[in-house]
Design a protein around this motif. Structure first.
Motif, mmCIF file in Angstrom:
data_model
loop_
_atom_site.group_PDB
_atom_site.id
_atom_site.type_symbol
_atom_site.label_atom_id
_atom_site.label_comp_id
_atom_site.label_asym_id
_atom_site.label_seq_id
_atom_site.Cartn_x
_atom_site.Cartn_y
_atom_site.Cartn_z
ATOM 1 N N PHE A 168 -29.266 -20.084 -8.476
ATOM 2 C CA PHE A 168 -29.941 -18.782 -8.335
ATOM 3 C C PHE A 168 -29.875 -18.248 -6.897
ATOM 4 O O PHE A 168 -29.616 -17.059 -6.697
ATOM 5 C CB PHE A 168 -31.393 -18.873 -8.825
ATOM 6 C CG PHE A 168 -32.088 -17.548 -8.818
ATOM 7 C CD1 PHE A 168 -31.809 -16.598 -9.791
ATOM 8 C CD2 PHE A 168 -32.987 -17.208 -7.808
ATOM 9 C CE1 PHE A 168 -32.414 -15.355 -9.770
ATOM 10 C CE2 PHE A 168 -33.589 -15.969 -7.781
ATOM 11 C CZ PHE A 168 -33.314 -15.041 -8.764
ATOM 12 N N PRO A 169 -30.097 -19.094 -5.882
ATOM 13 C CA PRO A 169 -30.062 -18.548 -4.518
ATOM 14 C C PRO A 169 -28.740 -17.870 -4.141
ATOM 15 O O PRO A 169 -28.755 -16.853 -3.446
ATOM 16 C CB PRO A 169 -30.324 -19.777 -3.636
ATOM 17 C CG PRO A 169 -31.155 -20.674 -4.499
ATOM 18 C CD PRO A 169 -30.582 -20.491 -5.887
ATOM 19 N N VAL A 170 -27.621 -18.387 -4.623
ATOM 20 C CA VAL A 170 -26.359 -17.750 -4.229
ATOM 21 C C VAL A 170 -26.242 -16.360 -4.868
ATOM 22 O O VAL A 170 -25.753 -15.410 -4.256
ATOM 23 C CB VAL A 170 -25.127 -18.632 -4.558
ATOM 24 C CG1 VAL A 170 -24.807 -18.674 -6.031
ATOM 25 C CG2 VAL A 170 -23.909 -18.130 -3.788
ATOM 26 N N TYR A 171 -26.752 -16.228 -6.082
ATOM 27 C CA TYR A 171 -26.749 -14.912 -6.730
ATOM 28 C C TYR A 171 -27.703 -13.951 -6.016
ATOM 29 O O TYR A 171 -27.391 -12.785 -5.802
ATOM 30 C CB TYR A 171 -27.170 -15.032 -8.195
ATOM 31 C CG TYR A 171 -26.098 -15.564 -9.112
ATOM 32 C CD1 TYR A 171 -25.023 -14.762 -9.483
ATOM 33 C CD2 TYR A 171 -26.153 -16.852 -9.619
ATOM 34 C CE1 TYR A 171 -24.046 -15.232 -10.330
ATOM 35 C CE2 TYR A 171 -25.177 -17.334 -10.473
ATOM 36 C CZ TYR A 171 -24.117 -16.518 -10.822
ATOM 37 O OH TYR A 171 -23.153 -16.985 -11.663
ATOM 38 N N TYR B 217 -21.076 -6.383 6.084
ATOM 39 C CA TYR B 217 -21.996 -5.274 6.358
ATOM 40 C C TYR B 217 -23.419 -5.766 6.583
ATOM 41 O O TYR B 217 -24.374 -4.999 6.554
ATOM 42 C CB TYR B 217 -21.975 -4.271 5.202
ATOM 43 C CG TYR B 217 -20.607 -3.709 4.955
ATOM 44 C CD1 TYR B 217 -20.044 -2.799 5.854
ATOM 45 C CD2 TYR B 217 -19.860 -4.097 3.857
ATOM 46 C CE1 TYR B 217 -18.772 -2.292 5.645
ATOM 47 C CE2 TYR B 217 -18.590 -3.590 3.640
ATOM 48 C CZ TYR B 217 -18.047 -2.691 4.540
ATOM 49 O OH TYR B 217 -16.789 -2.194 4.346
ATOM 50 N N GLY B 218 -23.554 -7.048 6.783
ATOM 51 C CA GLY B 218 -24.877 -7.620 6.970
ATOM 52 C C GLY B 218 -25.183 -8.613 5.876
ATOM 53 O O GLY B 218 -24.581 -8.584 4.807
ATOM 54 N N GLY B 219 -26.135 -9.486 6.150
ATOM 55 C CA GLY B 219 -26.498 -10.470 5.142
ATOM 56 C C GLY B 219 -25.973 -11.843 5.497
ATOM 57 O O GLY B 219 -24.897 -11.996 6.062
ATOM 58 N N ALA B 220 -26.768 -12.837 5.141
ATOM 59 C CA ALA B 220 -26.493 -14.212 5.547
ATOM 60 C C ALA B 220 -25.444 -14.868 4.665
ATOM 61 O O ALA B 220 -25.164 -14.415 3.565
ATOM 62 C CB ALA B 220 -27.791 -15.015 5.471
ATOM 63 N N SER B 221 -24.897 -15.952 5.166
ATOM 64 C CA SER B 221 -24.032 -16.794 4.339
ATOM 65 C C SER B 221 -24.926 -17.539 3.352
ATOM 66 O O SER B 221 -26.144 -17.628 3.522
ATOM 67 C CB SER B 221 -23.268 -17.789 5.204
ATOM 68 O OG SER B 221 -24.163 -18.785 5.676
ATOM 69 N N TYR B 222 -24.301 -18.072 2.339
ATOM 70 C CA TYR B 222 -25.035 -18.827 1.321
ATOM 71 C C TYR B 222 -25.773 -20.000 1.963
ATOM 72 O O TYR B 222 -26.956 -20.222 1.709
ATOM 73 C CB TYR B 222 -24.032 -19.284 0.266
ATOM 74 C CG TYR B 222 -24.560 -20.169 -0.843
ATOM 75 C CD1 TYR B 222 -25.891 -20.107 -1.265
ATOM 76 C CD2 TYR B 222 -23.700 -21.042 -1.504
ATOM 77 C CE1 TYR B 222 -26.340 -20.907 -2.304
ATOM 78 C CE2 TYR B 222 -24.142 -21.841 -2.543
ATOM 79 C CZ TYR B 222 -25.462 -21.779 -2.934
ATOM 80 O OH TYR B 222 -25.897 -22.570 -3.968
ATOM 81 N N MET B 223 -25.053 -20.724 2.821
ATOM 82 C CA MET B 223 -25.676 -21.894 3.462
ATOM 83 C C MET B 223 -26.900 -21.483 4.280
ATOM 84 O O MET B 223 -27.976 -22.071 4.166
ATOM 85 C CB MET B 223 -24.632 -22.576 4.357
ATOM 86 C CG MET B 223 -25.137 -23.836 5.023
ATOM 87 S SD MET B 223 -25.335 -25.206 3.866
ATOM 88 C CE MET B 223 -23.652 -25.850 3.811
#
Ligand SMILES: [Zn+2]
Length: 1006
Positions: free
Chosen positions: A816-819, A985-991
């Motif tokens: 779920f977190p990756v989605y 455009y912004g936003g963290a990597s999955y890790m």
């Protein structure tokens, strides 16, 4: 246009703590004028293949949970395989002790055994040990706001969400870099013992991988992030969507999924399986966020897992599955409960020797009409159970009587009206000629009833710029006749007879017209257009013809001509990341609101094909389509040579697809809970009736449920979706989908029965709605917050004690977190001035009507390696994780998300492969603006083209192939779909995001 379901929504902040927690404000059910109770004689219907049926009755009228779905050996969770050999597990480390009681445990005493802990995926909290703030981690160094922003209280915002994050320069090709030696010395980063690094890939427990020692390598998990100097972190150590997908396919792919069990979790949407309806609707029609509802509102509130269903009433049924049975009770109409009006279904319990039945939804005891009487067998089941679809199947259709028709008059076949903007831009680009040429053949493929020789759908034609031109194409005419309406303020249809015609009959006149249109306007200088009057004209024409239908509008520019619905450019990038950003997505009210209402009451759906070269205020222009079950297609800077085929493919799919008109949907539930919130291309005049001018095979409605009382473990939670609609043949029908879920007082049951793909569909739709009323930052915070709460609640109540540094995820929710992270990086939610406002509005609107398959693919694209495919096999290579890590300089990859399709080539791609696919000697010879593949007679070319063709065939909309060369400018477009990486455009990597969520969970728990 009433925005009942929208405006009535209170500000998003009040929705706390639940994301979807809008106060209901729903009173008792209003009168139901369209639904009534009728008695009379039955007529015959095709009997279902009785051999396929199994007994479905039980004391409560429910299919008996003979085998608990959670524990049945042939029924698995949506997660990795409990039975796969360890070597195939992404996370090889043994689970904590509780894992021993999972799917491999002995059969429980009952379906709701409270002792059973669901499978879970513990993850050693990489980098999180002793690190409440993430500031010191080298890999987080570029995320200043990840470190507990002071203004955010307990909920620091996502690092960099909303603006590009200047992260540390990526080493080499930009992979996720393991912290250097310095990291180990930082507080909270215990030194990783040398030699355990290889175990990192095994930090996650596979579900059901019973065994001790889980805690071993996980303790002090932070150390695992700070391994040997310059050692790259093993991305396999965090839950993988591709692995979950592969495991489910391996376990459940190719199997027959029978729907006889209550609360059964279906295979994933990505898995190939065959459905056999045995009393519950196929997951193609209905999917739920969880298949075990909590018994009480308190439990629901505690876990914050939204209780929802995603309903796709017209989902395409594959050829190897049985189409819906059709039940005709003649003049009597369908049998319904006197009190709640639910339709006859497998959840009705026959009693009193068969003379009466108890409604499974409201418990009311009803008389069985004389014509419908049947004896019961020794088990209390009607002896005709398997001869009646409505008693034994989850989905079926009823013939609707006149009482279900507008004004008690039989419905008419719908009409399709093609409305072509013939202003300068569309003529000059060649678009008008392209459309006219295509329609000559396309109209032979109008939708028809199964088995019908030809379509009964009527067609009509309008062209327009500042004024409208209607055409008389009556078959008796030698030449089409044009009638002009220049007063757009009060739109009327200037001709009654000859406007809407049967294509077969009028083919000659229509083809004549289609030949003439491009030439008639060839010399036009008119660049101004109207828009609202065009829709108005379409509605008026359908009103006059007393039928429902669809408008296909082909439009190029913002409607600036003096007329109702005139728009002005209100795009303002300065609003991005401010309180007022939401206004960019709010449609202009007034004219368009009223138009939506008019369309819905007439059953007039609007499909908009836009060909803009600049801002068109898509938020407003798309308002009518998104409230009438319509679609919006956008082709920016359209060029016939580059984009023509893409557009025509979309148009063909759109014209030919299965569809119902003038629909009204009602979702009934058993006592204790009810539908409170609806998302989709719908219109709502009250709190219960979902109105859809049309609903096609790709449109889904997401429904949220709330408790209003206690639910019983014994009777479960039942839902019935009834859709009244007009077929393409002009018949009025009722389509019924029934689904039964389990209820449990144990939250572990809920977590075990969750479906991540359905959950993310719900989160996407509620977030995209919320952004109309809330700053994006707040919306993102709420998303993270709710996720942390869901996961923290699991940890607190369902998992065995473990070190705080461990991230414990429920197995069914482990990806779920990756989605969620991907959702927050989508155009609508990312808040970047580099993205076009219209594109963002477009993405927001189309997602509103998406089903689970579409949101799953959108938020986790397929990245398919092609450089080492086996050309002798028909199999499509297995997708790899969406990360730059997975790309290789010598590689070639296909990426698709249902909206975009890319072919990426590494700089060192072997010349032989380039030659075979592109017919040029090497990577360097590839032209920069290549947009299609040459048709070449060699195995590589053939295989690649066949993979692309099959992908295009499966998706609801067409995709234009973009060929991207490594390090080219166009690579940015491609990279934003590598959803495990930091967003361009912004936003963290999955890790990083996982670490951040872990941090949030720990805050919730303390
Ligand atoms: Zn009832």
């Amino acid at each position: 246009m009433s925005q009942q379901g929208y405006v009535a929504t209170p500000p998003y902040s009040q929705a706390q703590p639940g994301m979807g927690g809008y106060p209901a404000g729903f009173g008792s059910s209003p009168a139901q004028p369209l639904y009534g109770h009728y008695g009379g004689q039955p007529q015959s219907f095709p009997a279902p293949p009785t051999g396929l049926m199994k007994p479905v009755s039980s004391p409560s009228g429910m299919p008996p949970p003979e085998v608990s779905s959670q524990y049945g050996s042939n029924i698995q969770q949506n997660g990795a395989s409990p039975t796969s050999p360890p070597a195939q597990q992404p996370f090889q480390t043994a689970p904590p002790p509780t894992m021993g009681q999972t799917t491999l445990g002995p059969p429980p005493t009952g379906p709701h055994s409270p002792q059973m802990a669901p499978p879970q995926s513990p993850l050693a909290g990489p980098s999180m040990g002793g690190h409440p703030s993430m500031g010191g981690h080298p890999s987080m160094g570029g995320h200043p706001s990840m470190g507990g922003h002071p203004s955010m209280g307990g909920h620091p915002p996502m690092g960099g969400m909303g603006r590009p994050v200047p992260g540390p320069p990526p080493p080499g090709s930009g992979g996720f870099q393991q912290p250097g030696p310095g990291a180990a010395g930082q507080p909270g980063y215990p030194q990783q013992p040398q030699g355990t690094e290889s175990a990192f890939g095994g930090q996650m427990a596979g579900p059901g991988m019973a065994g001790p020692g889980m805690a071993g390598p996980f303790q002090g998990g932070a150390a695992h992030m700070s391994g040997p100097p310059q050692k790259k972190l093993d991305p396999d150590s965090i839950p993988s969507t591709t692995q979950v997908t592969e495991d489910d396919q391996a376990k459940r792919g190719g199997q027959v999924y029978t729907t006889n069990l209550r609360g059964q979790v279906p295979p994933l949407v990505t898995t190939d399986f065959t459905v056999q309806d045995q009393g519950n609707a196929s997951p193609r029609f209905m999917r739920c966020t969880t298949y075990s509802f909590p018994c009480t509102a308190d439990l629901a509130k505690q876990c914050q897992v939204p209780l929802g269903a995603i309903i796709k009433p017209f989902a395409t049924v594959p050829k190897n599955e049985t189409p819906l049975y059709f039940v005709n009770h003649g003049e009597t109409g369908p049998i319904r409960c006197n009190r709640c009006k639910a339709y006859m279904c497998p959840y009705m319990q026959f009693i009193d020797g068969g003379r009466r039945y108890q409604c499974g939804f409201c418990n009311c005891v009803n008389e069985v009409p004389a014509f419908y009487f049947q004896h019961l067998d020794h088990m209390g089941r009607r002896v005709d159970l398997y001869e009646r679809p409505e008693l034994s199947l989850g989905s079926y259709e009823f013939e609707a009587t006149l009482d279900y028709c507008k004004n008690n008059k039989p419905a008419s076949p719908p009409a399709y009206i093609f409305m072509i903007d013939v202003s300068y831009a569309n003529i000059k680009s060649g678009l008008v000629r392209l459309i006219c040429e295509e329609l000559k053949t396309l109209l032979d493929n109008l939708p028809r009833e199964d088995g019908a020789e030809s379509s009964t759908v009527k067609v009509g034609f309008v062209t327009y710029n500042k004024i409208l031109h209607f055409y008389n194409v009556k078959s008796a005419l030698a030449q089409p006749q044009m009638m002009v309406v220049s007063d757009t303020a009060e739109m009327f249809v200037p001709l009654l007879d000859g406007f809407l015609v049967n294509f077969q009959e009028s083919r000659a006149v229509i083809n004549n017209l289609l030949d003439q249109i491009p030439d008639m306007f060839a010399d036009t200088n008119e660049s101004e257009t109207v828009f609202a009057p065009v829709i108005q004209a379409g509605v008026e024409a359908l009103k006059t013809a007393e039928c429902s239908g669809k408008l296909f509008i082909f439009h190029s520019s913002i409607p600036t001509a003096e007329a109702p619905g005139k728009l002005k450019n209100r795009d303002d990038k300065k609003l991005i990341n401010t309180e007022k950003e939401k206004t960019l997505f709010q449609p202009q009210k007034g004219v368009y609101e009223q138009l939506s209402k008019d369309c819905v009451s007439q059953g007039c759906s609007v499909d908009l094909f836009l060909f803009p070269s600049q801002y068109v205020d898509l938020a407003t222009m798309g308002d009518v389509p998104t409230h009438t079950g319509g679609s919006i297609f956008k082709y920016s800077n359209f060029q016939v040579e580059m984009d023509g085929e893409h557009f025509l493919s979309d148009l063909r799919k759109d014209v030919e697809k299965a569809i119902g008109f003038d629909a009204i949907m009602r979702v009934r539930t058993s006592t204790g809970f009810r539908a409170t919130n609806f998302f989709g291309a719908i219109h709502m005049n009250n709190t219960t009736d979902v109105e859809m001018a049309a609903v096609d095979c790709d449109k889904a409605v997401t429904v949220e449920f709330k408790h209003d009382d206690k639910l019983s473990e014994e009777t479960g939670a039942l839902m019935q979706c009834a859709l009244l609609y007009t077929t393409v043949n002009g018949q009025r029908r009722l389509r019924i989908h029934n689904l039964s879920l389990n209820c449990s007082a144990q939250l572990s049951e809920l977590y075990k029965s969750c479906e991540t793909d359905a959950l993310i569909n719900f989160f996407a739709k509620s977030a995209y709605r919320a952004m109309l009323n809330q700053p994006l930052k707040t919306v993102r915070e709420i998303l993270v917050n709710q996720t942390a709460h869901m996961l923290a609640c699991y940890r607190k109540n369902c998992s065995s004690p473990s070190a705080a540094s461990q991230l414990i995820l429920p197995d069914a929710m482990k990806v779920f977190p990756v989605y969620l992270n991907s959702l927050m990086k989508t155009g609508p939610l990312v808040g970047s001035a580099d993205l076009s406002t219209d594109d963002r509005a477009h993405q927001r609107l189309i997602a509103t009507a998406m089903g689970v398959e579409d949101t799953q693919l959108l938020l986790y694209p397929r990245l398919i390696p092609l450089h080492n495919m086996d050309v002798a096999s028909d199999v499509v290579p297995a997708p790899v994780r969406c990360s730059e890590e997975r790309l290789t300089d010598a590689g070639m990859f296909l990426l698709e998300n249902g909206r975009s399709l890319f072919l990426w080539l590494g700089q060192a791609c072997p010349p032989e492969l380039v030659q075979r696919v592109f017919n040029v000697p090497s990577f360097a010879h590839l032209p920069a603006d290549l947009s299609s593949l040459p048709v070449l007679d060699n195995p590589q070319s053939k295989k690649l083209r066949s993979i692309i063709d099959s992908l295009l065939d499966q998706r609801p909309s067409a995709m234009k192939l973009l060929i991207v060369k490594q390090k080219d400018r166009s690579e940015m477009l491609f990279r934003q779909h590598l959803v495990e990486d930091k967003g361009p455009y912004g936003g963290a990597s999955y890790m990083d995001f996982l670490c951040y969520v872990h941090c949030e969970i720990r805050q919730v728990l303390t």
